[in-house]
Design a protein around this motif. Structure first.
Motif, short mmCIF file in Angstrom:
data_model
loop_
_atom_site.label_atom_id
_atom_site.label_comp_id
_atom_site.label_asym_id
_atom_site.label_seq_id
_atom_site.Cartn_x
_atom_site.Cartn_y
_atom_site.Cartn_z
N LEU A 144 31.26 46.93 50.45
CA LEU A 144 31.60 47.67 51.67
C LEU A 144 31.25 49.15 51.59
O LEU A 144 30.77 49.74 52.56
CB LEU A 144 33.10 47.53 51.97
N PHE A 145 31.47 49.76 50.42
CA PHE A 145 31.35 51.21 50.33
C PHE A 145 30.07 51.71 49.66
O PHE A 145 29.72 52.87 49.81
CB PHE A 145 32.56 51.79 49.60
N CYS B 251 36.43 26.88 44.77
CA CYS B 251 35.19 26.28 45.29
C CYS B 251 34.44 27.25 46.20
O CYS B 251 33.22 27.41 46.07
CB CYS B 251 35.51 24.99 46.05
N LEU B 252 35.17 27.89 47.12
CA LEU B 252 34.54 28.87 48.00
C LEU B 252 33.96 30.04 47.21
O LEU B 252 32.86 30.52 47.50
CB LEU B 252 35.55 29.40 49.02
N SER B 253 34.70 30.49 46.21
CA SER B 253 34.23 31.60 45.38
C SER B 253 32.93 31.22 44.67
O SER B 253 31.99 32.03 44.61
CB SER B 253 35.31 31.97 44.37
N ALA B 254 32.87 30.01 44.14
CA ALA B 254 31.65 29.57 43.46
C ALA B 254 30.47 29.52 44.44
O ALA B 254 29.36 29.96 44.11
CB ALA B 254 31.87 28.21 42.81
N LEU B 255 30.71 29.00 45.64
CA LEU B 255 29.63 28.92 46.63
C LEU B 255 29.19 30.30 47.10
O LEU B 255 27.99 30.57 47.23
CB LEU B 255 30.08 28.08 47.83
N VAL B 256 30.14 31.19 47.34
CA VAL B 256 29.80 32.55 47.78
C VAL B 256 29.04 33.28 46.68
O VAL B 256 28.04 33.96 46.94
CB VAL B 256 31.07 33.32 48.20
N LEU C 103 36.31 40.20 49.81
CA LEU C 103 37.65 40.77 49.88
C LEU C 103 38.69 39.72 50.29
O LEU C 103 39.75 39.61 49.65
CB LEU C 103 37.64 41.94 50.88
N VAL C 104 38.40 38.93 51.30
CA VAL C 104 39.34 37.90 51.75
C VAL C 104 39.53 36.83 50.68
O VAL C 104 40.67 36.44 50.37
CB VAL C 104 38.86 37.28 53.09
N PHE D 88 38.57 40.54 40.72
CA PHE D 88 37.13 40.82 40.62
C PHE D 88 36.46 40.68 41.99
O PHE D 88 35.57 41.46 42.34
CB PHE D 88 36.46 39.87 39.63
N GLN D 89 36.88 39.67 42.77
CA GLN D 89 36.30 39.48 44.10
C GLN D 89 36.64 40.67 45.00
O GLN D 89 35.80 41.12 45.78
CB GLN D 89 36.85 38.19 44.74
N VAL D 90 37.87 41.17 44.89
CA VAL D 90 38.27 42.34 45.69
C VAL D 90 37.40 43.54 45.31
O VAL D 90 36.89 44.25 46.19
CB VAL D 90 39.77 42.64 45.49
#
Length: 147
Positions: free
Chosen positions: A48-49, A104-109, A75-76, A39-41
């Motif tokens: 991006l597009f 954790c990073l995903s939740a913050l982003v 994406l990363v 889903f993040q990708v």
């Protein structure tokens, strides 16, 4: 032997005896982490597009950066999340650590991205919390096959 020491040795034997019924939580966490990564990708590629897809302009976001930056960030995180989820499924200890960090990073982003896509970001944050729970509470249930 006293009852307390017998109970302690039984608990130690159960702890060292391999995985229990709770191992399913770690497998669940790994599968959800793979899905979250995918889903993040997708979210990153859309940013991006097709930056016109989101509800607000970049200056309306919590962190004022353009959608290209958000796209690469998502994406990363997504790629690393998929890899960590695959590692969780094979019981890799490093994947458990990376999985918690990625969730954790995903939740913050997603919290910072919430004004652009509120419902989706809230769902992603909730799933991140479930993944963190599954890995931290039940992560030892899947042993690394090389230890």
């Amino acid at each position: 032997m006293t009852e307390t020491s017998q109970r302690g040795s039984q608990d130690a034997a159960r702890y060292n005896s391999g995985s229990s019924g709770w191992a399913g939580w770690v497998v669940f966490g790994g599968v959800i982490l793979i899905m979250l990564g995918a889903f993040q990708v997708i979210e990153g590629l859309v940013a991006l597009f097709d930056d016109g897809f989101y509800a607000v302009r970049p200056n309306g976001l919590v962190v004022n950066v353009d959608y290209n930056t958000w796209g690469w960030t998502h994406l990363v995180i997504g790629i690393v999340g998929v890899l960590a989820g695959l590692g969780l499924l094979v019981g890799n200890m490093a994947a458990r650590v990376v999985g918690v960090v990625v969730a954790c990073l995903s939740a913050l982003v997603n919290l910072a991205f919430i004004s652009a896509y509120p419902v989706w970001s809230a769902i992603m944050i909730a799933l991140d919390v479930i993944v963190i729970y599954a890995i931290i509470v039940h992560g030892r249930e899947l042993k690394d096959p090389y230890t």
